[in-house]
Design a protein around this motif. Structure first.
Motif, PDB file in Angstrom:
ATOM      1  N   ASP A 110       0.838  -1.201   0.000  1.00 61.36           N
ATOM      2  CA  ASP A 110       0.000   0.000   0.000  1.00 61.36           C
ATOM      3  C   ASP A 110       0.874   1.253   0.000  1.00 61.36           C
ATOM      4  OD1 ASP A 110      -2.469   1.341  -0.003  1.00 61.36           O
ATOM      5  OD2 ASP A 110      -2.643   1.282   2.182  1.00 61.36           O
ATOM      6  N   VAL A 111       1.912   1.265   0.816  1.00 63.18           N
ATOM      7  CA  VAL A 111       2.824   2.408   0.863  1.00 63.18           C
ATOM      8  C   VAL A 111       3.568   2.536  -0.471  1.00 63.18           C
ATOM      9  CG1 VAL A 111       4.889   3.372   1.977  1.00 63.18           C
ATOM     10  CG2 VAL A 111       3.057   2.382   3.369  1.00 63.18           C
ATOM     11  N   VAL A 112       3.985   1.408  -1.033  1.00 62.93           N
ATOM     12  CA  VAL A 112       4.687   1.431  -2.320  1.00 62.93           C
ATOM     13  C   VAL A 112       3.790   2.033  -3.404  1.00 62.93           C
ATOM     14  CG1 VAL A 112       5.697  -0.023  -4.126  1.00 62.93           C
ATOM     15  CG2 VAL A 112       6.247  -0.452  -1.723  1.00 62.93           C
ATOM     16  N   ALA A 113       2.531   1.650  -3.427  1.00 57.66           N
ATOM     17  CA  ALA A 113       1.596   2.183  -4.422  1.00 57.66           C
ATOM     18  C   ALA A 113       1.390   3.684  -4.234  1.00 57.66           C
ATOM     19  CB  ALA A 113       0.264   1.440  -4.344  1.00 57.66           C
ATOM     20  N   LEU A 114       1.286   4.130  -2.995  1.00 58.66           N
ATOM     21  CA  LEU A 114       1.137   5.562  -2.749  1.00 58.66           C
ATOM     22  C   LEU A 114       2.405   6.319  -3.141  1.00 58.66           C
ATOM     23  CD1 LEU A 114      -0.789   5.441   0.638  1.00 58.66           C
ATOM     24  CD2 LEU A 114      -1.695   6.175  -1.589  1.00 58.66           C
ATOM     25  N   PHE A 115       3.557   5.732  -2.889  1.00 59.36           N
ATOM     26  CA  PHE A 115       4.804   6.347  -3.323  1.00 59.36           C
ATOM     27  C   PHE A 115       4.788   6.585  -4.834  1.00 59.36           C
ATOM     28  CE2 PHE A 115       8.889   5.603  -5.406  1.00 59.36           C
ATOM     29  CZ  PHE A 115       9.648   6.642  -4.895  1.00 59.36           C
ATOM     30  N   ALA A 116       4.328   5.606  -5.588  1.00 61.66           N
ATOM     31  CA  ALA A 116       4.290   5.750  -7.046  1.00 61.66           C
ATOM     32  C   ALA A 116       3.504   6.998  -7.446  1.00 61.66           C
ATOM     33  CB  ALA A 116       3.681   4.500  -7.682  1.00 61.66           C
ATOM     34  N   LEU A 117       2.436   7.275  -6.740  1.00 60.09           N
ATOM     35  CA  LEU A 117       1.607   8.442  -7.051  1.00 60.09           C
ATOM     36  C   LEU A 117       2.240   9.757  -6.582  1.00 60.09           C
ATOM     37  CD1 LEU A 117      -1.862   6.941  -6.137  1.00 60.09           C
ATOM     38  CD2 LEU A 117      -1.149   7.713  -8.408  1.00 60.09           C
ATOM     39  N   PHE A 118       2.834   9.755  -5.419  1.00 55.16           N
ATOM     40  CA  PHE A 118       3.267  11.022  -4.812  1.00 55.16           C
ATOM     41  C   PHE A 118       4.707  11.430  -5.106  1.00 55.16           C
ATOM     42  CE2 PHE A 118      -0.382  10.160  -1.973  1.00 55.16           C
ATOM     43  CZ  PHE A 118      -1.016  11.393  -2.074  1.00 55.16           C
ATOM     44  N   HIS A 119       5.601  10.499  -5.430  1.00 55.72           N
ATOM     45  CA  HIS A 119       7.029  10.823  -5.432  1.00 55.72           C
ATOM     46  C   HIS A 119       7.411  11.945  -6.400  1.00 55.72           C
ATOM     47  CE1 HIS A 119       7.239   8.182  -8.954  1.00 55.72           C
ATOM     48  NE2 HIS A 119       8.480   8.595  -9.150  1.00 55.72           N
ATOM     49  N   ASP A 120       6.770  12.042  -7.553  1.00 55.25           N
ATOM     50  CA  ASP A 120       7.049  13.117  -8.519  1.00 55.25           C
ATOM     51  C   ASP A 120       5.848  14.046  -8.705  1.00 55.25           C
ATOM     52  OD1 ASP A 120       9.675  12.357  -9.072  1.00 55.25           O
ATOM     53  OD2 ASP A 120       9.178  11.250 -10.881  1.00 55.25           O
ATOM     54  N   SER A 121       4.893  13.960  -7.817  1.00 56.59           N
ATOM     55  CA  SER A 121       3.619  14.668  -8.001  1.00 56.59           C
ATOM     56  C   SER A 121       3.723  16.188  -7.927  1.00 56.59           C
ATOM     57  CB  SER A 121       2.602  14.195  -6.962  1.00 56.59           C
ATOM     58  OG  SER A 121       3.001  14.574  -5.649  1.00 56.59           O
ATOM     59  N   ARG A 122       4.792  16.676  -7.332  1.00 51.64           N
ATOM     60  CA  ARG A 122       4.933  18.123  -7.206  1.00 51.64           C
ATOM     61  C   ARG A 122       6.217  18.637  -7.843  1.00 51.64           C
ATOM     62  NH1 ARG A 122       0.494  18.049  -7.556  1.00 51.64           N
ATOM     63  NH2 ARG A 122      -1.108  18.823  -6.169  1.00 51.64           N
ATOM     64  N   ARG A 123       6.651  17.950  -8.887  1.00 48.31           N
ATOM     65  CA  ARG A 123       7.763  18.451  -9.695  1.00 48.31           C
ATOM     66  C   ARG A 123       7.317  19.709 -10.415  1.00 48.31           C
ATOM     67  NH1 ARG A 123      12.231  16.648 -11.879  1.00 48.31           N
ATOM     68  NH2 ARG A 123      13.179  14.812 -10.994  1.00 48.31           N
ATOM     69  N   VAL A 124       8.248  20.618 -10.603  1.00 50.81           N
ATOM     70  CA  VAL A 124       7.958  21.815 -11.393  1.00 50.81           C
ATOM     71  C   VAL A 124       8.929  21.939 -12.561  1.00 50.81           C
ATOM     72  CG1 VAL A 124       6.839  23.072  -9.512  1.00 50.81           C
ATOM     73  CG2 VAL A 124       9.327  23.283  -9.835  1.00 50.81           C
ATOM     74  N   ASN A 125       9.839  20.958 -12.671  1.00 51.32           N
ATOM     75  CA  ASN A 125      10.845  20.970 -13.724  1.00 51.32           C
ATOM     76  C   ASN A 125      11.106  19.532 -14.147  1.00 51.32           C
ATOM     77  OD1 ASN A 125      13.599  20.883 -14.915  1.00 51.32           O
ATOM     78  ND2 ASN A 125      13.607  23.055 -14.399  1.00 51.32           N
TER      79      ASN A 125
END
Length: 175
Positions: free
Chosen positions: A47-62
């Protein structure tokens, strides 16, 4: 269990880069597939791994260098705790740490962190970098490296994951 489609909708409200870019939704879909395979092998919290997939680059600006993007993704996850993200403190801390440190090159730690970091590293072929086995954290990732790298370099689109997130191949939400 989390509703990844609703979480994705919330992420996309503030996502600054092209959805089909190198750090966008298709990358996240490959990361979740990579991560769940590693988690099955090393006992990580899927579950944590799946959430990581969604959040890890979710707030990139570049699309290139973007210091702090992992922390921003972790902070977004924190802002959704109690509404869309339902993890106890220990599990949330793993998610936050995985996001925060995912570009730092660590190869030791909690099995869940290792699965998260390997899941992302296995997809480096999308940006022209072949992952080096000695920089992966787990034997599972080293074993899957040829499979994952071929998917990354060919821009494989994980249709099943996109469908579960209620997204079309054109990366448009399905109403």
């Amino acid at each position: 269990m989390h509703d990844h489609a609703l979480i994705l909708q919330e992420i996309l409200r503030g996502y600054a880069l092209p959805l089909d870019g190198a750090h966008g939704v298709v990358h996240w879909a490959r990361v979740i597939e990579n991560g769940l395979r590693v988690a099955e092998s090393n006992g990580a919290d899927a579950d944590v791994v799946a959430l990581f997939a969604l959040f890890h680059d979710s707030r990139r600006v570049n699309q290139h260098r973007d210091d702090g993007h992992g922390q921003r993704g972790g902070e977004l996850a924190r802002s959704l705790r109690g509404t869309l993200v339902h993890l106890d403190d220990a599990r949330f801390d793993l998610l936050y740490e995985a996001c925060l440190l995912h570009t730092d090159g660590h190869t030791t730690g909690h099995p869940t962190l290792l699965a998260c970091w390997d899941a992302d590293r296995l997809d480096l072929g999308r940006v022209g970098i072949t992952p080096r086995p000695e920089l992966l954290c787990t034997d599972a990732a080293r074993t899957m490296l040829p499979w994952a790298d071929a998917r990354a370099t060919s821009a494989h689109v994980p249709e099943t994951v996109l469908a579960s997130w209620r997204m079309t191949r054109a990366l448009m939400p399905v109403e």
